[in-house]
Design a protein around this motif. Structure first.
Motif, PDB file in Angstrom:
ATOM      1  N   GLY A  56       4.709   7.453  -1.056  1.00  0.00           N
ATOM      2  CA  GLY A  56       5.540   8.644  -2.389  1.00  0.00           C
ATOM      3  C   GLY A  56       3.716   9.715  -2.507  1.00  0.00           C
ATOM      4  N   ARG A  57       2.810   8.492  -2.629  1.00  0.00           N
ATOM      5  CA  ARG A  57       2.150   9.854  -3.775  1.00  0.00           C
ATOM      6  C   ARG A  57       0.658  10.519  -2.182  1.00  0.00           C
ATOM      7  NH1 ARG A  57      -2.560   7.445  -6.882  1.00  0.00           N
ATOM      8  NH2 ARG A  57      -2.953   9.609  -6.908  1.00  0.00           N
ATOM      9  N   HIS A  58       0.850  10.171  -0.712  1.00  0.00           N
ATOM     10  CA  HIS A  58       1.011  10.829  -0.160  1.00  0.00           C
ATOM     11  C   HIS A  58       0.961  11.949   0.213  1.00  0.00           C
ATOM     12  CE1 HIS A  58      -0.115  11.430   4.468  1.00  0.00           C
ATOM     13  NE2 HIS A  58      -2.048  11.460   3.826  1.00  0.00           N
TER      14      HIS A  58
ATOM     15  N   TYR B 156      -0.026   2.272  -5.847  1.00  0.00           N
ATOM     16  CA  TYR B 156      -0.663   3.479  -6.253  1.00  0.00           C
ATOM     17  C   TYR B 156       0.292   3.998  -7.044  1.00  0.00           C
ATOM     18  CZ  TYR B 156      -5.539   1.583  -4.228  1.00  0.00           C
ATOM     19  OH  TYR B 156      -6.180   1.350  -3.621  1.00  0.00           O
ATOM     20  N   LEU B 157       1.428   3.911  -7.498  1.00  0.00           N
ATOM     21  CA  LEU B 157       1.794   4.762  -8.086  1.00  0.00           C
ATOM     22  C   LEU B 157       2.221   4.861  -9.087  1.00  0.00           C
ATOM     23  CD1 LEU B 157       5.281   3.857  -6.050  1.00  0.00           C
ATOM     24  CD2 LEU B 157       3.709   5.556  -4.928  1.00  0.00           C
ATOM     25  N   PHE B 158       1.825   3.771 -10.381  1.00  0.00           N
ATOM     26  CA  PHE B 158       1.538   4.220 -11.403  1.00  0.00           C
ATOM     27  C   PHE B 158       0.396   3.257 -12.178  1.00  0.00           C
ATOM     28  CE2 PHE B 158       5.795   1.496 -11.562  1.00  0.00           C
ATOM     29  CZ  PHE B 158       6.551   2.552 -11.013  1.00  0.00           C
TER      30      PHE B 158
ATOM     31  N   PHE C 158      -0.575  -2.479 -12.049  1.00  0.00           N
ATOM     32  CA  PHE C 158      -0.011  -2.267 -12.658  1.00  0.00           C
ATOM     33  C   PHE C 158       0.487  -3.386 -13.346  1.00  0.00           C
ATOM     34  CE2 PHE C 158       4.260  -0.818 -14.220  1.00  0.00           C
ATOM     35  CZ  PHE C 158       3.267  -0.280 -15.772  1.00  0.00           C
ATOM     36  N   TYR C 159       0.713  -4.662 -12.293  1.00  0.00           N
ATOM     37  CA  TYR C 159       1.683  -5.716 -13.388  1.00  0.00           C
ATOM     38  C   TYR C 159       0.821  -6.756 -13.327  1.00  0.00           C
ATOM     39  CZ  TYR C 159       5.400  -3.418 -11.069  1.00  0.00           C
ATOM     40  OH  TYR C 159       6.669  -2.487 -11.304  1.00  0.00           O
TER      41      TYR C 159
ATOM     42  N   PHE D 230      -9.595   3.098   1.765  1.00  0.00           N
ATOM     43  CA  PHE D 230      -8.803   4.203   2.978  1.00  0.00           C
ATOM     44  C   PHE D 230      -7.388   4.215   3.408  1.00  0.00           C
ATOM     45  CE2 PHE D 230     -14.145   3.237   4.286  1.00  0.00           C
ATOM     46  CZ  PHE D 230     -13.988   4.961   3.293  1.00  0.00           C
ATOM     47  N   VAL D 231      -6.879   2.651   3.455  1.00  0.00           N
ATOM     48  CA  VAL D 231      -5.839   3.144   3.534  1.00  0.00           C
ATOM     49  C   VAL D 231      -4.662   3.159   2.648  1.00  0.00           C
ATOM     50  CG1 VAL D 231      -3.674   1.466   3.079  1.00  0.00           C
ATOM     51  CG2 VAL D 231      -5.607   0.469   4.129  1.00  0.00           C
ATOM     52  N   PHE D 232      -5.318   3.569   1.278  1.00  0.00           N
ATOM     53  CA  PHE D 232      -4.525   4.331   0.321  1.00  0.00           C
ATOM     54  C   PHE D 232      -4.666   5.881   0.542  1.00  0.00           C
ATOM     55  CE2 PHE D 232      -5.510   7.065  -3.782  1.00  0.00           C
ATOM     56  CZ  PHE D 232      -4.149   7.340  -4.352  1.00  0.00           C
ATOM     57  N   TRP D 233      -6.163   6.182   1.006  1.00  0.00           N
ATOM     58  CA  TRP D 233      -5.839   7.585   1.084  1.00  0.00           C
ATOM     59  C   TRP D 233      -5.300   8.384   2.668  1.00  0.00           C
ATOM     60  CZ3 TRP D 233     -11.541   6.319  -0.071  1.00  0.00           C
ATOM     61  CH2 TRP D 233     -12.065   6.848  -1.462  1.00  0.00           C
TER      62      TRP D 233
END
Length: 844
Positions: A396-398, A432-434, A582-583, A654-657
């Protein structure tokens, strides 16, 4: 150059390079190359099988157990490797290195891996499976540690082949898991391990040894080709003692429905690298099918809207927070919507029921999208080729960072997968959504009259979300009192958070408040409730006290007050991209992480001290003493700890980016391992195992991670809004040089240790493995408590300490060489004096 010429010249080139790096004496060149080729190929296949089996095993255990327990696979794998290294040390000490422990170890790996797969289907008790998980890796540890003990003089080249095989496993694991179920993939990796055992046998061919192994390979391949173990054993069951959403849903349906035909049941299951997706048919009761990923995080797929009953329309309409908000908006404020984590299509259906002009649905799990599209006749083709709907398979964020448009609505309805994330499920990075950064990005992609709608389960989640939002607004200079004028919270069994990027007119909040009161959604005693419409004095009696304190300015953030039935006070600190848990609501470490960290640290201490004095003693000056042995072990342990402290945060970021977690994980991990292997070969060429030349490399790594990484990260990724390939190239700029530097110290240390009497190379290899477990657990613990950047800095500090240990070992080796030279000189002088007086040589 033709293919024939390449095929003919390749062995000659290999011979020249191999003999240049590792000169051999007294052997035939052709025979030496042939023997090394078998051994090196077996080593590469062993590494491929162990990393591939580890990734596939995390997918199975993420289904059977809770997602936050799957990281134990990495711990158990490395623990098994360390036990195998201890067996290799015992084998060498007791049997003098005779026999063939390499083939035996890989055969043990293949056999125990098949037994483990069978245990998954039989649903054996959890304790039995916990004992079985490390056993395959014990065999691999025995094989690989034996190879390094025998070839310590060539450790750089052998370590490079080891890492190349692991990189091949990283590259092939995800595509393989998309083709076959995870249990079948484990059987295939068992076949690869058996092939490694065949290569370790070498020549001459012996029917009594080669024939059984060949039959085992063929049996594994035949089992997968015929449909895998699931064809005869059915589905892999979820462990009953685990609290899985799917089990709770099925059990509730069995208890509430007397008619068996109306009870929910599993309609189909699909495996992929993302996990196992199960479809629960509950049409008779709820007019929907529920899609679960790894037995958790259910997402509903409703029947065609033309066939929906009144109860289903109520569930999708007024009783669901986002639908209630959409019903209050005029047409010009709902022209475009972005649904992140669309799942089974419920959010898309809500947008269609409320006449949203165009909806973009973003879903990370491709299986969910394909299931919904395959069942178009049931759901009214909710993900079909409609001009008003666009379905995108992405994170989603990407997707939002690469989008150049803005939206009237951005919706996130509980977009959590509850599956093991990260490298082998270890890093436990939930989402990384919240985060503070993500909410800023959502608001930046909204039109001035747009709305951000987030649905969560509990008041703790909503409280942390509000604090995260307030932290981002505070960075922009907006006070909490002013920020709360753009927020609304309401809900019944699900809580909805509404955030506006700009202050909304008074009448909008008035309409929303009247709707929530009419539907009975204003219950502050049970849930959070807050509508920013009335003056604080008139609304205080209805607002939740936690939100009232922030809205009137008496508290800077939401604090969830502990109730009498609660056993802990949750941590409500804002969440950032550097600490994306987050959780994770506790202020201390989760018990499982703490136990792994404590147990691995105790095991490392044992391996550092056990047997250190054996080899020292009177009359054995050439044998390393206890202090020097401990120094060698501390150095290799420091390398293992530092490597994992750096690797896990880097892979996570890096996985997030990169934006596509499954693909990115394989590419980035494989590239890092290949770069480390290249560094190992280059170290063998230019350093030749001399510790005095090696020690600056850990120091350079430490300086880079301590000082240079954070500014470089900002330069490379602050504006990383391009495609996935662009983000991947940017990440390689860091992983490539880091891998080259990381690959040199460890094999050079093994090379130097192989020349020192009293220092066991196999034992050092095991110490490094246990150090890797400590580093992995420490990376998770530090990231949860302080963030990934702190873990990277801790890795840099560990590399600096390791550089000091390298320097100390280099000086010990230097003084030992000087002492030996002095003894040689004194012996030569004594001989000359004896010859001068005629006392040498002695008379015959």
């Amino acid at each position: 150059m033709s293919a024939t010429r390449v095929f003919v010249r390749a062995p000659i080139l290999y011979t020249v390079v191999s003999d240049h790096i590792f000169p051999r004496k007294g052997t035939s060149m052709g025979k030496a190359v042939r023997v090394d080729a078998f051994e090196l190929s077996g080593l590469a296949l062993a590494s491929l099988s162990v990393l591939g089996a580890q990734v596939a095993m995390t997918r199975v255990l993420s289904l059977k157990y809770a997602a936050n327990q799957t990281f134990l696979v990495v711990s158990f794998a490395v623990l098994g490797l360390a036990i195998g290294a201890g067996l290799a040390h015992w084998w060498t000490a007791r049997r003098g290195g005779g026999g063939n422990p390499t083939s035996l170890g890989m055969l043990l790996f293949a056999a125990t891996l098949c037994v483990l797969v069978l245990s998954f289907y039989l649903n054996l008790p959890a304790l039995v499976q916990v004992v079985l998980v490390p056993l395959p890796f014990v065999g691999v540890g025995l094989a690989i540690a034996t190879v390094f003990a025998r070839r310590s003089g060539r450790a750089g080249f052998y370590y490079a082949l080891d890492l190349a095989g692991a990189a091949a496993g990283a590259y092939t694991a995800a595509p393989l898991l998309d083709l076959v179920p995870a249990p079948s993939a484990l059987v295939l990796f068992a076949a690869v391990g058996t092939g490694s055992a065949l290569l370790f046998l070498g020549r001459p061919l012996r029917l009594v040894h080669h024939a059984p192994l060949t039959l085992l390979v063929l049996a594994c391949l035949g089992s997968v080709a015929s449909g895998g173990p699931g064809r005869w054993l059915g589905r892999v069951p979820v462990y009953p003692d685990q609290i899985k959403d799917m089990l709770v849903y099925l059990e509730f349906g069995r208890q509430t429905e007397a008619d068996p035909q109306h009870r929910p049941f599993i309609e189909q299951s699909r495996w992929s690298a993302f996990g196992r997706t199960d479809v629960i048919n509950d049409v008779a009761r709820r007019q929907c099918k529920v899609l679960f990923v790894d037995g958790a995080a259910g997402s509903r797929m409703f029947v065609d809207r033309a066939q929906l009953s009144r109860d289903s329309l109520m569930e999708l309409g007024e009783r669901f927070g986002p639908a209630l908000v959409l019903s209050q908006l005029p047409p010009h404020q709902k022209r475009s919507a972005l649904c992140i984590g669309a799942g089974g299509g419920r959010d898309v259906l809500i947008c269609r029921l409320n006449d949203v002009t165009h909806t973009t649905a973003v879903e990370l799990n491709r299986d969910l999208v394909e299931i919904v599209r395959d069942d178009a006749a049931f759901n009214g083709n909710v993900y079909g080729d409609h001009p008003d709907i666009t379905v995108v398979v992405a994170e989603g964020r990407h997707y939002l960072r690469t989008a150049e448009r803005t939206y009237d609505l951005i919706m996130l309805s509980i977009p959590v997968t509850k599956r093991g994330e990260g490298y082998g499920g270890f890093a436990l990075s939930e989402s990384y959504l919240f985060t503070t950064e993500s909410i800023r990005e959502y608001l930046a992609h909204l039109n001035p009259e747009g709305l951000l709608l987030i649905v969560c389960h509990t008041r703790q989640e909503i409280g942390r979300l509000i604090n995260t939002y307030l932290a981002g607004q505070r960075e922009r200079g907006v006070a909490p009192v002013d920020a709360m004028r753009r927020v609304a919270v309401f809900g019944e069994y699900l809580i909805t958070l509404v955030i506006a990027p700009q202050p909304r007119p008074e009448f909008f909040w008035q309409k929303l408040e009247l709707a929530t009161r009419r539907l009975g959604l204003a219950h502050p005693a049970e849930r959070f409730y807050y509508i920013p419409r009335e003056a604080p004095g008139r609304a205080a009696s209805r607002w939740s006290p936690e939100l009232w304190d922030v809205a009137c300015g008496s508290a800077p953030a939401v604090t969830w007050k502990r109730q009498s039935t609660s056993t802990f006070e949750p941590d409500m600190m804002p969440v950032t991209d550097d600490r994306p848990f987050f959780y994770f609501f506790t202020a201390s470490l989760p018990p499982l992480v703490a136990v792994v960290l404590l147990a691995s640290s105790t095991g490392l201490l044992f391996m550092l001290l056990w047997g250190a004095r054996r080899g020292s003693g009177a009359g054995q000056a050439a044998v390393a003493g206890a202090g020097e042995v401990v120094l060698w072990r501390l150095a290799v342990a420091g390398l293992g700890v530092a490597f994992m402290l750096a690797e896990i945060p880097l892979i996570q970021r890096f996985v997030f980016w990169f934006g596509r977690p499954t693909l990115a994980l394989g590419l980035l991990l494989g590239t890092l391992l290949l770069a480390t292997g290249v560094g190992s070969v280059l170290g063998g060429l230019f350093i030749r195992g001399r510790l005095l030349r090696t020690w600056p490399l850990p120091a350079l790594l430490g300086v880079f991670l301590l000082a240079a990484f954070t500014p470089l990260q900002g330069v490379l990724f602050r504006h990383a809004t391009g495609t996935g390939i662009d983000a991947f190239v940017r990440s390689l700029i860091i992983t490539g040089p880091l891998g080259l530097l990381m690959g040199v110290p460890f094999p050079m240390l093994l090379t130097a240790a192989g020349r020192r009497a009293g220092v066991s190379v196999a034992w050092l290899w095991g110490v490094n493995g246990v150090g890797s477990v400590v580093g992995s657990a420490a990376a998770v613990a530090v990231a949860m408590l302080a963030g990934y950047s702190v873990a990277l800095r801790l890795a840099g500090a560990t590399y600096m300490v390791t550089a000091g240990l390298f320097l100390a070992l280099a000086y010990v080796e230097h003084w030992r060489t000087l002492s030996a030279s002095g003894r040689t000189a004194a012996t030569s002088a004594m001989g000359a004096d004896l010859r001068q007086h005629g006392a040498w040589p002695p008379p015959r």
